[in-house]
Design a protein around this motif. Structure first.
Motif, mmCIF file in Angstrom:
data_model
loop_
_atom_site.group_PDB
_atom_site.id
_atom_site.type_symbol
_atom_site.label_atom_id
_atom_site.label_comp_id
_atom_site.label_asym_id
_atom_site.label_seq_id
_atom_site.Cartn_x
_atom_site.Cartn_y
_atom_site.Cartn_z
ATOM 1 N N THR A 1 -32.184 2.339 -46.079
ATOM 2 C CA THR A 1 -33.273 3.295 -46.300
ATOM 3 C C THR A 1 -32.684 4.562 -46.906
ATOM 4 O O THR A 1 -31.569 4.965 -46.573
ATOM 5 C CB THR A 1 -33.999 3.669 -44.995
ATOM 6 O OG1 THR A 1 -33.033 4.043 -44.001
ATOM 7 C CG2 THR A 1 -34.825 2.513 -44.472
ATOM 8 N N PRO B 1 -37.297 5.750 -37.288
ATOM 9 C CA PRO B 1 -37.798 4.921 -38.385
ATOM 10 C C PRO B 1 -36.674 4.121 -39.062
ATOM 11 O O PRO B 1 -36.873 2.963 -39.429
ATOM 12 C CB PRO B 1 -38.387 5.948 -39.368
ATOM 13 C CG PRO B 1 -38.664 7.159 -38.541
ATOM 14 C CD PRO B 1 -37.656 7.177 -37.443
ATOM 15 N N PHE C 1 -36.820 0.071 -39.306
ATOM 16 C CA PHE C 1 -36.877 -0.634 -40.596
ATOM 17 C C PHE C 1 -35.949 -1.851 -40.587
ATOM 18 O O PHE C 1 -36.286 -2.909 -41.117
ATOM 19 C CB PHE C 1 -36.480 0.319 -41.736
ATOM 20 C CG PHE C 1 -36.497 -0.336 -43.092
ATOM 21 C CD1 PHE C 1 -37.691 -0.539 -43.763
ATOM 22 C CD2 PHE C 1 -35.315 -0.764 -43.695
ATOM 23 C CE1 PHE C 1 -37.711 -1.154 -45.017
ATOM 24 C CE2 PHE C 1 -35.331 -1.379 -44.942
ATOM 25 C CZ PHE C 1 -36.532 -1.577 -45.600
ATOM 26 N N MET D 1 -41.286 5.223 -47.807
ATOM 27 C CA MET D 1 -41.027 3.798 -48.024
ATOM 28 C C MET D 1 -41.267 3.349 -49.454
ATOM 29 O O MET D 1 -40.805 2.290 -49.862
ATOM 30 C CB MET D 1 -41.948 2.982 -47.105
ATOM 31 C CG MET D 1 -41.459 2.877 -45.693
ATOM 32 S SD MET D 1 -40.093 1.702 -45.591
ATOM 33 C CE MET D 1 -38.758 2.742 -45.086
ATOM 34 N N MET E 1 -44.245 5.767 -38.660
ATOM 35 C CA MET E 1 -43.628 4.444 -38.803
ATOM 36 C C MET E 1 -44.600 3.340 -39.202
ATOM 37 O O MET E 1 -44.179 2.265 -39.588
ATOM 38 C CB MET E 1 -42.853 4.124 -37.524
ATOM 39 C CG MET E 1 -41.555 4.929 -37.539
ATOM 40 S SD MET E 1 -40.958 5.489 -35.933
ATOM 41 C CE MET E 1 -41.876 7.007 -35.723
ATOM 42 N N ILE F 1 -43.983 1.982 -42.716
ATOM 43 C CA ILE F 1 -43.006 0.920 -43.005
ATOM 44 C C ILE F 1 -43.741 -0.351 -43.440
ATOM 45 O O ILE F 1 -43.238 -1.133 -44.246
ATOM 46 C CB ILE F 1 -42.086 0.682 -41.778
ATOM 47 C CG1 ILE F 1 -41.240 1.944 -41.520
ATOM 48 C CG2 ILE F 1 -41.187 -0.539 -41.983
ATOM 49 C CD1 ILE F 1 -40.418 1.898 -40.228
#
Ligand code: LUZ
Ligand code: MOS
Length: 763
Positions: free
Chosen positions: A172, A352, A356, A663, A722, A725
């Motif tokens: 990420t 987060p 992920f 994202m 979140m 995601i």
């Protein structure tokens, strides 16, 4: 099932909202400028790693309007601002470690004159090697703090027994906070060698402590006042301290007011962002797709100094299995030192980034097995009695409830059929969908920080002034505090004023962070109000010669005795109590019970409770262009018993869209020399109104389970981020619908460029 309404006025609109809309709310740059103010500009490094060979500012100091140029030599005490680890100078000494690192401060009579002087400073560097990649830093053993390892069961033996084992990597990127109000502060010299600072900070006490250390004065000589913030998102939990300290230093030395407001591009260049992570995973499942073992190694890109990265690292580990029960876990995390601005807190605080990776691992396994990702997700959701790798046993879980209600309410079967039908009848447009469950731990992971205080004055006219340690940053905490006090006293909200957050009224505050601000400060406030109520009850009993059993309350400011209205009002009683010399002020305190954590064994019960939810995301990808649209995000969210629907739905919507931005489109780019290329709003794309899902529904789960939340209204600041995601996986699924052999990686953000490459690669 009970109603979500636990408070009569659950749609109360606080005073800030009107002032925001009318443009009347005051931010740091709106404070009236005092005569003789020194304006500060920062001379920062334009190289990411170098020795400073020479620096010459004699000509600059002669420049018109310049009052003084400050180097680290002008610091009265310590040149040190590191909060968790003392590894960060306020002003660089003989080396610079990141592009944008402050070296000198120019204080001048105007901003333009300070800017002009900046151009006249001469500096020579001897370049040193630049590292921007955390894995490279790890190989060179450049770590910011000790690595951490969470362990449950035994992964080695359980992998051997797993029917299916898959390994991969997931990355990420960072995220720019982009608070509307840039970093800034305004300091005033005061009597007794003291300073008063107005700061745009989430952590007034952190600012106070840092200034006291740099100036070499007591914390009692530093007063920090925070009217409100134009957004924080974690970017002002720690990093506001540097700028506040610069103004305090100049004010203290020059004995003049001193002000700094960063321009947007300075802010983007100089401040740290969400920590990027690169991670390796290994996941093992049995024949029924139960996850039996999970191994993960996180390489956190910490930047050039520790800042909050060690604490963020810890929250990554706490969230590394998201909403799933996995009996055997080995999770390792390294905080890697690179030549980027020190990365920092950002809504979710490492959670987060950890979540992920497990989502990627499950999705990867599902794709290899040829099953729906959601089938594996659903089988492994946490239940009451399950244990997380850090030892906390779960209770009052809502994971399955949220998941099942989302599926039913938003009709998952229909979504599946629609997506399949669309994909079989369209060649160059493809749809994808995903489910994203969340489970977020509420409390500062550092137990000691879970404390708060509040100061309440009832004035002799019956009006009420409330001070807490909570910082209003647009999240609506002041509104919630007013609701808490109004409910405790039984008086209307308009009788209560929320004061600024000020270190002389409420001391030793934890930052407004960790989604815990309303819980901690609200409970401290309840405690203060209860003390005043007790005083008033005793006084009323005395005054009206009531027996012990009489029940006393105020309802909408009318005094009720034994549940019957009297002719007396709150105002009458307060006046009388004041005449009888009763104490109408109280200081409340709260420390979260139950929680504890032992770092030496990495076990404990760090969280007061968890927040759950499930989002279903549907997208359409344009397979000729690589662009995409988020068609719908529907969320079943566990808000507990929301005390303010407008605020809590707003937090869910804002968090979700910020998560989708992280994202999908927000792409931070540094070149190999460590220079930020995405350095303005023209090159860094954040979600605008057109990027908001075309359909967006937030539904609150209706339950009334017991928890430690304020008025059972669960923390809502970070968890919804979140849900974003889910957008990554929905887009990736649409790409696979077009090109089943796509090698598109688990590497966020999934920008249109990456989508386009993924649509046409062949493996
Ligand atoms: N800040 C902090 C946080 O110091 N500790 C935390 O656990 C945390 N969590 C979320 C956001 N900020
Ligand atoms: Mo935060 S990331 O709760 O400042």
């Amino acid at each position: 099932m009970s109603s979500t309404k636990n408070i009569e006025n659950s749609s109360f609109i606080g005073p800030d909202f009107y002032n925001h809309v009318a443009g009347k709310s005051m931010y740091i740059d709106d404070l009236p400028v005092a005569e003789g103010t020194a304006f500060i500009k920062i001379f920062d490094a334009h190289i990411a790693h170098a020795k400073i060979k020479s620096i010459d500012f004699t000509e600059a100091e002669q420049s018109k309007g310049v009052l003084k140029i400050f180097s680290y030599r002008d610091i009265p005490n310590q040149n040190q601002i590191g909060g968790i680890i003392p590894d960060e100078p306020l002003l660089a000494e003989d080396e610079v470690h990141f592009w944008g690192q402050p070296i000198l401060l120019v204080a001048a009579e105007s901003e333009d004159e300070a800017e002009e002087a900046l151009q006249k400073i001469k500096i020579e560097y001897e370049p040193l090697p630049v590292i921007t990649n955390p894995r490279v830093a790890f190989q060179k053993n450049k770590l910011l703090s000790t690595s951490r390892k969470f362990k449950l069961g035994n992964t080695d033996t359980s992998f051997a027994n797993c029917k299916y084992v898959f390994e991969g990597t997931a990355d990420t990127n960072g995220q720019e906070h982009l608070y509307l109000e840039t970093q800034g502060a305004y300091a005033f010299p005061t009597e007794h060698n003291s300073v008063k600072i107005f700061s745009s900070t989430q952590g007034p006490t952190a600012v106070q402590r840092t200034i006291a250390r740099v100036l070499g004065v007591g914390m009692n000589q530093v007063e920090v006042d925070v009217p409100r913030l134009g957004g924080g998102f974690g970017g002002k939990e720690d990093q506001a301290s540097a700028y506040a300290t610069m103004t305090a230093l100049v004010a203290y030395v020059l004995k003049k007011p001193a002000k700094i407001i960063l321009h947007r591009m300075e802010d983007m260049r100089m401040t740290g962002k969400r920590n990027p992570y690169s991670s390796d995973f290994k996941i093992g499942l049995d024949e029924n797709f139960k996850i039996k073992a999970y191994e993960v190694t996180f390489y956190q890109n910490g930047g050039a100094a520790a800042d909050l990265s060690p604490a963020i690292l810890e929250r990554t580990l706490f969230h590394c299995t998201n909403s799933y029960f996995i009996p055997n876990v080995t999770a390792i995390a390294h905080s890697c030192k690179t030549n980027l601005p020190p990365n920092t807190a950002f809504r979710g605080f490492g959670g987060p980034q950890g979540m992920f990776v497990i989502e990627a691992a499950i999705d990867f396994a599902a794709k290899q097995l040829g099953v729906d990702t959601s089938a594996i997700q659903e089988k492994n959701l946490v239940k009451d009695g399950d244990e997380f790798s850090y030892g906390q046993i779960l209770k009052e879980t809502e994971a399955t409830e949220c998941w099942q209600e989302a599926k039913q309410k938003f009709n998952l079967e229909e979504i599946k059929q629609r997506v399949e039908a669309f994909n079989s009848s369209n060649k160059f447009y493809k749809k994808g969908y995903s489910l994203m469950p969340i489970c977020f731990g509420i409390s500062f992971t550092k137990t000691m920080m879970n404390q708060a205080r509040a100061l309440v004055h009832v004035y002799s006219d019956g009006s009420v002034g409330v001070s807490t340690g909570a910082v209003e940053m647009g999240q609506g905490v002041n509104t919630k505090m007013i609701q808490v006090a109004a409910k405790c006293f039984g008086i209307p909200e308009h009788k209560i004023k929320l004061e600024t957050t000020n270190t002389t009224r409420v001391a030793n505050t934890s930052p407004s962070a960790a989604s815990s601000t309303a819980d901690l400060n609200g409970k401290a406030l309840q405690n203060a109000c209860q003390q005043i109520n007790e005083t008033l009850n005793n006084f009323i009993k005395e005054e009206f010669k009531l027996d012990e059993l009489t029940t006393i309350s105020f309802q909408n400011e009318i005094l009720f005795l034994n549940e019957k209205a009297t002719e007396f009002t709150w105002k009458n009683i307060i006046e009388k109590a004041f005449f009888k010399r009763k104490n109408l002020s109280a200081k409340g305190h709260y420390a979260t019970p139950i929680i504890h954590y032992d770092k030496t064994i990495e076990k404990g019960h760090p969280f007061a409770y968890h927040v759950y939810g499930t989002a279903i995301t549907e997208v359409t990808v344009d397979c000729l262009r690589g662009t995409y649209e988020i068609d719908a995000v529907n969320v079943m969210h566990d808000a507990g018993a929301s005390m303010n629907l407008a605020i809590d739905i707003g937090q869910c919507e804002g968090g979700l869209v910020q998560g989708i931005g992280w994202m999908t489109m927000e792409e931070i780019v540094y070149n190999e020399q460590g220079k930020l290329l995405s350095n303005a709003l023209s090159t860094y794309k954040i979600p605008d109104i057109y990027a908001v899902p075309k359909e967006l529904k937030i539904e609150f789960l209706h339950t009334a389970k017991d928890n430690l939340a304020i008025l059972k209204s669960k923390a809502v600041g970070e968890p919804p981020l979140m849900y974003g995601i889910g957008a990554f996986f929905a887009i990736r699924n649409a790409v696979l619908a077009f090109n089943p052999n796509s090698t598109i990686k688990y590497c966020a953000p999934i920008t249109p460029e990456k989508v386009l490459m993924g649509l046409y690669n062949k493996s």
